[in-house]
Design a protein around this motif. Sequence first.
Motif, PDB file in Angstrom:
ATOM      1  N   ILE A 198      30.190  33.587  32.053  1.00 13.99           N
ATOM      2  CA  ILE A 198      30.495  33.750  33.468  1.00 13.99           C
ATOM      3  C   ILE A 198      29.327  34.473  34.131  1.00 13.99           C
ATOM      4  CG2 ILE A 198      32.163  34.554  35.166  1.00 13.99           C
ATOM      5  CD1 ILE A 198      33.300  32.594  33.101  1.00 13.99           C
ATOM      6  N   VAL A 199      28.766  33.872  35.157  1.00  6.84           N
ATOM      7  CA  VAL A 199      27.649  34.464  35.892  1.00  6.84           C
ATOM      8  C   VAL A 199      28.136  34.835  37.286  1.00  6.84           C
ATOM      9  CG1 VAL A 199      25.326  34.105  36.803  1.00  6.84           C
ATOM     10  CG2 VAL A 199      25.978  33.092  34.612  1.00  6.84           C
ATOM     11  N   HIS A 200      27.920  36.090  37.646  1.00  3.18           N
ATOM     12  CA  HIS A 200      28.391  36.568  38.956  1.00  3.18           C
ATOM     13  C   HIS A 200      27.539  37.757  39.364  1.00  3.18           C
ATOM     14  CE1 HIS A 200      31.147  37.297  42.257  1.00  3.18           C
ATOM     15  NE2 HIS A 200      31.984  36.376  41.817  1.00  3.18           N
ATOM     16  N   SER A 201      27.408  37.973  40.655  1.00  2.00           N
ATOM     17  CA  SER A 201      26.668  39.138  41.147  1.00  2.00           C
ATOM     18  C   SER A 201      27.529  40.388  41.158  1.00  2.00           C
ATOM     19  CB  SER A 201      26.147  38.870  42.570  1.00  2.00           C
ATOM     20  OG  SER A 201      27.232  38.619  43.452  1.00  2.00           O
ATOM     21  N   SER A 202      28.828  40.240  40.974  1.00  2.00           N
ATOM     22  CA  SER A 202      29.762  41.359  41.078  1.00  2.00           C
ATOM     23  C   SER A 202      30.057  41.990  39.725  1.00  2.00           C
ATOM     24  CB  SER A 202      31.071  40.878  41.712  1.00  2.00           C
ATOM     25  OG  SER A 202      32.069  41.868  41.616  1.00  2.00           O
ATOM     26  N   LEU A 203      29.718  43.261  39.584  1.00  2.26           N
ATOM     27  CA  LEU A 203      30.083  44.002  38.376  1.00  2.26           C
ATOM     28  C   LEU A 203      31.596  44.134  38.251  1.00  2.26           C
ATOM     29  CD1 LEU A 203      27.495  46.939  38.372  1.00  2.26           C
ATOM     30  CD2 LEU A 203      27.728  45.189  36.616  1.00  2.26           C
ATOM     31  N   LEU A 204      32.274  44.322  39.366  1.00  2.00           N
ATOM     32  CA  LEU A 204      33.720  44.501  39.329  1.00  2.00           C
ATOM     33  C   LEU A 204      34.421  43.246  38.833  1.00  2.00           C
ATOM     34  CD1 LEU A 204      36.293  46.070  39.893  1.00  2.00           C
ATOM     35  CD2 LEU A 204      36.150  45.322  42.281  1.00  2.00           C
ATOM     36  N   VAL A 205      34.044  42.090  39.356  1.00  2.00           N
ATOM     37  CA  VAL A 205      34.656  40.835  38.927  1.00  2.00           C
ATOM     38  C   VAL A 205      34.439  40.622  37.433  1.00  2.00           C
ATOM     39  CG1 VAL A 205      34.523  38.318  39.110  1.00  2.00           C
ATOM     40  CG2 VAL A 205      34.544  39.720  41.184  1.00  2.00           C
ATOM     41  N   LEU A 206      33.210  40.848  36.974  1.00  2.00           N
ATOM     42  CA  LEU A 206      32.899  40.637  35.561  1.00  2.00           C
ATOM     43  C   LEU A 206      33.644  41.623  34.668  1.00  2.00           C
ATOM     44  CD1 LEU A 206      29.063  39.920  35.769  1.00  2.00           C
ATOM     45  CD2 LEU A 206      30.916  38.272  35.437  1.00  2.00           C
ATOM     46  N   ALA A 207      33.746  42.878  35.114  1.00  2.00           N
ATOM     47  CA  ALA A 207      34.454  43.876  34.317  1.00  2.00           C
ATOM     48  C   ALA A 207      35.926  43.516  34.175  1.00  2.00           C
ATOM     49  CB  ALA A 207      34.300  45.251  34.960  1.00  2.00           C
ATOM     50  N   CYS A 208      36.534  43.008  35.233  1.00  2.00           N
ATOM     51  CA  CYS A 208      37.937  42.605  35.176  1.00  2.00           C
ATOM     52  C   CYS A 208      38.124  41.429  34.229  1.00  2.00           C
ATOM     53  CB  CYS A 208      38.433  42.256  36.575  1.00  2.00           C
ATOM     54  SG  CYS A 208      38.558  43.669  37.693  1.00  2.00           S
ATOM     55  N   ILE A 209      37.188  40.483  34.265  1.00  2.00           N
ATOM     56  CA  ILE A 209      37.257  39.333  33.360  1.00  2.00           C
ATOM     57  C   ILE A 209      37.086  39.779  31.915  1.00  2.00           C
ATOM     58  CG2 ILE A 209      36.046  37.232  32.634  1.00  2.00           C
ATOM     59  CD1 ILE A 209      35.452  36.735  35.627  1.00  2.00           C
ATOM     60  N   LYS A 210      36.109  40.634  31.670  1.00  2.00           N
ATOM     61  CA  LYS A 210      35.820  41.080  30.303  1.00  2.00           C
ATOM     62  C   LYS A 210      36.956  41.901  29.724  1.00  2.00           C
ATOM     63  CE  LYS A 210      33.116  41.140  26.767  1.00  2.00           C
ATOM     64  NZ  LYS A 210      32.746  39.902  26.068  1.00  2.00           N
ATOM     65  N   GLU A 211      37.641  42.647  30.587  1.00  2.00           N
ATOM     66  CA  GLU A 211      38.769  43.446  30.117  1.00  2.00           C
ATOM     67  C   GLU A 211      39.883  42.555  29.571  1.00  2.00           C
ATOM     68  OE1 GLU A 211      41.606  47.125  31.665  1.00  2.00           O
ATOM     69  OE2 GLU A 211      40.469  45.919  33.104  1.00  2.00           O
ATOM     70  N   LYS A 212      40.045  41.380  30.166  1.00  2.00           N
ATOM     71  CA  LYS A 212      41.099  40.454  29.733  1.00  2.00           C
ATOM     72  C   LYS A 212      40.655  39.572  28.572  1.00  2.00           C
ATOM     73  CE  LYS A 212      41.751  38.814  33.944  1.00  2.00           C
ATOM     74  NZ  LYS A 212      42.280  37.986  35.059  1.00  2.00           N
ATOM     75  N   TYR A 213      39.365  39.196  28.568  1.00  2.00           N
ATOM     76  CA  TYR A 213      38.880  38.212  27.590  1.00  2.00           C
ATOM     77  C   TYR A 213      37.617  38.748  26.924  1.00  2.00           C
ATOM     78  CZ  TYR A 213      41.848  35.441  30.682  1.00  2.00           C
ATOM     79  OH  TYR A 213      42.878  34.989  31.456  1.00  2.00           O
ATOM     80  N   ASP A 214      37.785  39.409  25.804  1.00  2.00           N
ATOM     81  CA  ASP A 214      36.656  40.069  25.153  1.00  2.00           C
ATOM     82  C   ASP A 214      35.616  39.066  24.659  1.00  2.00           C
ATOM     83  OD1 ASP A 214      35.443  42.547  24.067  1.00  2.00           O
ATOM     84  OD2 ASP A 214      35.768  41.529  22.160  1.00  2.00           O
ATOM     85  N   LYS A 215      36.036  37.850  24.309  1.00  2.00           N
ATOM     86  CA  LYS A 215      35.098  36.874  23.759  1.00  2.00           C
ATOM     87  C   LYS A 215      34.287  36.161  24.838  1.00  2.00           C
ATOM     88  CE  LYS A 215      37.666  35.952  19.497  1.00  2.00           C
ATOM     89  NZ  LYS A 215      38.317  34.910  18.647  1.00  2.00           N
ATOM     90  N   VAL A 216      34.682  36.295  26.080  1.00  2.00           N
ATOM     91  CA  VAL A 216      33.940  35.662  27.165  1.00  2.00           C
ATOM     92  C   VAL A 216      32.643  36.432  27.414  1.00  2.00           C
ATOM     93  CG1 VAL A 216      33.943  35.150  29.647  1.00  2.00           C
ATOM     94  CG2 VAL A 216      35.980  34.706  28.271  1.00  2.00           C
ATOM     95  N   LYS A 217      31.522  35.724  27.548  1.00  2.00           N
ATOM     96  CA  LYS A 217      30.236  36.339  27.837  1.00  2.00           C
ATOM     97  C   LYS A 217      30.082  36.502  29.353  1.00  2.00           C
ATOM     98  CE  LYS A 217      29.397  35.814  23.467  1.00  2.00           C
ATOM     99  NZ  LYS A 217      29.526  36.965  22.540  1.00  2.00           N
ATOM    100  N   CYS A 218      29.492  37.610  29.762  1.00  2.00           N
ATOM    101  CA  CYS A 218      29.324  37.885  31.188  1.00  2.00           C
ATOM    102  C   CYS A 218      27.884  38.281  31.493  1.00  2.00           C
ATOM    103  CB  CYS A 218      30.257  39.008  31.638  1.00  2.00           C
ATOM    104  SG  CYS A 218      32.009  38.593  31.541  1.00  2.00           S
ATOM    105  N   TRP A 219      27.353  37.693  32.556  1.00  2.00           N
ATOM    106  CA  TRP A 219      25.985  38.008  32.998  1.00  2.00           C
ATOM    107  C   TRP A 219      26.034  38.417  34.463  1.00  2.00           C
ATOM    108  CZ3 TRP A 219      21.155  38.419  30.916  1.00  2.00           C
ATOM    109  CH2 TRP A 219      20.087  38.467  31.804  1.00  2.00           C
TER     110      TRP A 219
END
Length: 264
Positions: free
Chosen positions: A131-152
């Motif tokens: 998942i690529v996004h400019s928002s740290l908040l959006v990525l942090a929320c995604i990562k909290e739910k799905y640990d295996k998802v990669k975030c940039w």
Amino acid sequence: MNILHSTSSFIPLKPSSLLSPPPFYPKIHLHTSHSSEFSVTLSNQARFSVCATAPSDQGTTSAFHFEDFVEKDWSFLDNEDTNTNAEHMQKIDRIISAGNIEETSKVLVSIGSESFVDRLVESSPCQQLLIVHSSLLVLACIKEKYDKVKCWQGELLDVSEKWTDFDVVFLYFLPALPYQLDQVLAALANRSLPGARLVISHPQGRQVVEEQQQQYPDMVVSSLPDKTVLQKCAADHSFEVVEFMDEPGFYLAVLRLNAAESNQ
């Protein structure tokens, strides 16, 4: 290290004592692949305080504090999604199915809503989801739910090559990307496998994008491409438009990277 543009993976950590915000301010803890701990505190005005700790060679910990920065509010994407019904979810499923995701696929999502990512994770298992996004908040929320998802955290054109090559790319909200369509397709052609599918979409269509552009001009910086423009730009970068729908209430364009031309 450019901290705000190199957070390639996030893992929730234990609370840090570096920041002591008022109790009503949520705090998010992020971890990067560079062994640095980040503490991000969100105020009720979408303003962040950021600090980091990094272990030194002598075994001690160094703390770095940064200026507050203002996070753009992307909640309008999810607000549109959550006021939905079965018809809207059918559109989301239609967008996801256009990617033809397999269990071995490497998938990229750029500027996706949280609800779109939720549906994608639930319905389409794959080898790698980035998942690529400019928002740290959006990525942090995604990562909290799905640990295996990669975030940039950062821009699409700056994504590290270690995540490539992609089989499927979802440009869920293309009008928010600060690039010309030509730049986006050129970059993705070099980072995708022959036969890769590029899905450009908006579940509510062109008119809603135009309304969003008026409401959020600093975030929605372009419109959706029409078929003629898309076909020309796609051909210039070895893509073929295999499906195109531009109807009231729904936009979907599916491009396939031409195997022979992409290898030239």
